[in-house]
Design an enzyme around this catalytic site. Structure first.
Site, PDB file in Angstrom:
ATOM      1  N   GLU A  33      19.314  -8.454  40.948  1.00 23.26           N
ATOM      2  CA  GLU A  33      17.861  -7.949  41.106  1.00 23.26           C
ATOM      3  C   GLU A  33      16.634  -8.819  40.642  1.00 23.26           C
ATOM      4  O   GLU A  33      17.067  -9.751  39.733  1.00 23.26           O
ATOM      5  CB  GLU A  33      17.732  -6.672  40.438  1.00 23.26           C
ATOM      6  N   ASN A  78      15.332  -1.118  40.579  1.00 26.93           N
ATOM      7  CA  ASN A  78      14.089  -0.319  40.400  1.00 26.93           C
ATOM      8  C   ASN A  78      13.022  -1.378  41.187  1.00 26.93           C
ATOM      9  O   ASN A  78      11.963  -0.827  41.626  1.00 26.93           O
ATOM     10  CB  ASN A  78      13.760  -0.135  38.956  1.00 26.93           C
ATOM     11  N   ASN A 178      16.446   3.101  46.243  1.00 27.81           N
ATOM     12  CA  ASN A 178      17.182   2.841  44.987  1.00 27.81           C
ATOM     13  C   ASN A 178      16.643   4.285  43.961  1.00 27.81           C
ATOM     14  O   ASN A 178      15.680   4.383  43.793  1.00 27.81           O
ATOM     15  CB  ASN A 178      16.733   1.703  44.388  1.00 27.81           C
ATOM     16  N   GLU A 179      17.844   5.060  43.563  1.00 26.71           N
ATOM     17  CA  GLU A 179      17.649   5.718  42.540  1.00 26.71           C
ATOM     18  C   GLU A 179      16.327   6.666  42.912  1.00 26.71           C
ATOM     19  O   GLU A 179      15.394   6.685  41.856  1.00 26.71           O
ATOM     20  CB  GLU A 179      17.668   5.235  41.189  1.00 26.71           C
ATOM     21  N   TYR A 250      26.723   3.665  34.279  1.00 26.88           N
ATOM     22  CA  TYR A 250      26.584   2.661  33.243  1.00 26.88           C
ATOM     23  C   TYR A 250      27.166   3.237  31.820  1.00 26.88           C
ATOM     24  O   TYR A 250      26.990   4.630  31.873  1.00 26.88           O
ATOM     25  CB  TYR A 250      25.083   2.169  32.862  1.00 26.88           C
ATOM     26  N   GLU A 298      25.994   0.181  41.614  1.00 28.35           N
ATOM     27  CA  GLU A 298      25.657  -0.286  40.085  1.00 28.35           C
ATOM     28  C   GLU A 298      26.758   0.280  39.097  1.00 28.35           C
ATOM     29  O   GLU A 298      26.811   1.642  38.925  1.00 28.35           O
ATOM     30  CB  GLU A 298      24.429   0.232  39.610  1.00 28.35           C
ATOM     31  N   GLN A 355      24.878  -6.590  36.205  1.00 31.17           N
ATOM     32  CA  GLN A 355      24.368  -7.272  37.525  1.00 31.17           C
ATOM     33  C   GLN A 355      25.124  -8.821  37.309  1.00 31.17           C
ATOM     34  O   GLN A 355      26.117  -8.857  36.622  1.00 31.17           O
ATOM     35  CB  GLN A 355      22.694  -7.620  37.351  1.00 31.17           C
TER      36      GLN A 355
HETATM   37  O1  AHR Z   1      20.471  -2.430  36.676  1.00 32.13           O
HETATM   38  C1  AHR Z   1      19.229  -2.435  35.978  1.00 32.13           C
HETATM   39  C2  AHR Z   1      18.533  -0.953  36.438  1.00 32.13           C
HETATM   40  O2  AHR Z   1      19.453   0.126  36.385  1.00 32.13           O
HETATM   41  C3  AHR Z   1      18.434  -0.971  37.956  1.00 32.13           C
HETATM   42  O3  AHR Z   1      17.182  -1.456  38.280  1.00 32.13           O
HETATM   43  C4  AHR Z   1      18.308   0.430  38.252  1.00 32.13           C
HETATM   44  O4  AHR Z   1      18.681   0.822  39.689  1.00 32.13           O
HETATM   45  C5  AHR Z   1      19.264   1.023  37.423  1.00 32.13           C
HETATM   46  O5  AHR Z   1      18.671   2.255  36.641  1.00 32.13           O
END
Ligand code: AHR
Length: 476
Positions: A33, A78, A178-179, A250, A298, A355
């Site tokens: 990203e 994001n 995205n999201e 995450y 992710e 990432q």
């Molecule tokens: O990976 C960091 C961020 O986490 C990304 O930009 C977003 O998609 C997620 O919330």
């Protein structure tokens, strides 16, 4: 209760006849990203002693190839929800510098779509592009698709050719935003709004290039209040036009015991099953024979609670953001999350470790300096190198411990087997914090090929990839 001084004892049986599904190389993907130093001074640093003439750091490329990533998602995250892709193509000295609102950063656009495609070729990875459905819409997504995939003879495909890419980039995988459920996302919307936009955009993109595969945004994480209902509402509208629904997961070790943190893989397990159940429910309601797959595009360990967006007050280029440093427990968690992903190989088709460089990443760099591996590099690299053929169904018999997520097995395991080459690989994790694990593996279903059985010992909170060697066949 297991005696605390004794090792955790686990047993499991491998049988080549019991398979979950093929090991799709796309399960071993990652994510780049425009965030912090992932791109700038990460994969791209003109003038660095290891950089090539395009500014790609060769030391980083070597590590990326060693890591074995198959697919790389780009450019966000994001970031994509405020991105104008046109800013990042054409002569570098004519590209505009912009404000990136997602990360409060100055974006020079020195690196863009064509550089990413060239970098992917060097890395041996498949590109996975995300389109901006935050500040932009269907038309701009179509424009980027034409730029990337149309051979020539149209305004945007000829622009790509004029920019030096005579051949189409041939991007197969596309994320529809995205999201889009997150209030932090530029242009966040309701499920009904996003579902309609995703459906319109997906249908138009497939008219332009029917070979593409599309990912609709699922929930940003399983803790979102609209988790599952978001997926249901979105998919009701775009089910026929998309191929995947995304899941982001995450895991934050902060403030948790090690045992509670390692239990997080159970959450990933459940989240995948809940997204699959929701998608299948919609498929059934629509009387569709098609089955969607999940794109876990992710996932990682992320010390989220250490990240305070309010602390970023200056507008800087390539600031140090989200540069988490990982330890051996985090590496064990990464191995466990990979086990979970492989275990769902029948329905998870894509997974991206988020990432790749510097930003919550297995690879670190210093500007002008060295590139190095974090602890999380090794489990990913070893699993990527070993996992071939099919994922076998593995059900360890082992004691469990109590966690907020319910009972969690002390030992986590998966295995892959390639019938043609005979490559067999076991991935094992010991979640016990106070004792080793002793694991007995029954291999008799393979005949004499691997000696019938195997014993593995794992230290407390550790992981191992075991690759039993096939005995030479008589006469060979
Ligand atoms: O990976 C960091 C961020 O986490 C990304 O930009 C977003 O998609 C997620 O919330």
């Amino acid at each position: 209760m297991t005696d605390p001084v004794q090792p955790v004892r686990a047993s499991l049986t491998l049988d080549p006849a019991f398979r979950v599904g093929p090991v799709d190389p796309r399960l071993l993907g990652s994510f780049v990203e425009h965030l912090g130093r992932c791109v700038y001074t990460g994969i791209f640093e003109p003038g660095h002693p290891a950089a090539d003439e395009r500014g790609f750091r060769r030391d980083v490329l070597d590590l990326v190839r060693e890591l074995g990533v198959s697919v790389v998602r780009y450019p966000g995250g994001n970031f994509v929800s405020g991105y104008r892709w046109e800013d990042g193509v054409g002569p570098a000295d004519e590209r505009p510098t912009r404000l990136d609102l997602a990360w409060h950063t100055i974006e020079t656009n020195a690196f863009g779509t064509d550089e990413f495609m060239a970098w992917c070729r060097e890395a041996g990875a498949e590109p996975m592009m995300a389109v901006n459905l935050g500040t932009r819409g269907t038309q701009e997504a179509l424009d980027l698709l034409e730029y990337c995939n149309h051979p020539g003879g149209t305004r945007l495909s000829d622009l790509r050719r004029a920019n030096g890419a005579a051949e189409p980039h041939g991007v197969r995988l596309w994320c529809l935003g995205n999201e889009m459920d997150g209030d932090w996302q530029i242009g966040a919307m309701t499920a009904a709004e996003y579902g309609a936009l995703a459906a319109r955009t997906a249908r138009a993109m497939k008219m332009a290039d029917p070979r593409i595969e599309l990912v609709a945004c699922g929930s940003s994480h399983s803790g979102m209040p609209t988790f599952a209902s978001w997926e249901a509402t979105v998919l009701e509208q775009c089910y026929d036009a998309v191929d995947y629904v995304s899941l982001h997961s995450y895991y934050d070790p902060s403030g948790k015991s090690v045992a509670e943190f390692l239990a997080g893989a159970v959450d990933l397990d459940r989240s995948i099953e809940e997204v699959v159940a929701t998608a299948d429910h919609v498929g059934a309601r629509l009387r569709s024979r098609k089955r969607l797959r999940v794109s876990v595009d992710e996932w990682n360990v992320w010390y989220v609670s250490r990240w305070d967006p309010a602390s970023v007050t200056e507008w800087e280029q390539a600031p140090r953001l989200l540069e988490d440093v990982y330890d051996d427990t985090d590496a064990t968690m990464v191995a466990s999350l990979l086990i979970t992903l492989l275990r769902h190989a029948d329905r998870v088709g894509i997974a991206c470790l988020a990432q790749l460089v510097n930003v919550i990443a297995p690879i670190r760099t210093e500007p002008g300096g060295a590139a190095s591996q974090q602890t999380t590099f090794a489990p990913f690299a070893q699993i990527a190198a070993a996992a071939r053929g099919s994922v076998l169904r593995v059900e360890p018999e082992v004691a469990t411990y109590e966690s907020e997520l319910g009972d969690v097995p002390y030992v986590d395991a998966t295995a892959t087997y390639d019938e043609e080459t005979g490559d067999l690989a076991l991935v094992l994790v010991n979640r016990a914090t106070d004792r080793p694990a002793h694991i007995e593996v029954d291999l008799r279903a393979f005949g004499d090929a691997y000696g019938g059985r195997l014993e593995v010992r794992l230290d407390p909170v550790s992981w191992q990839v075991v690759r039993p060697q096939r005995a030479p066949r008589p006469g060979s």
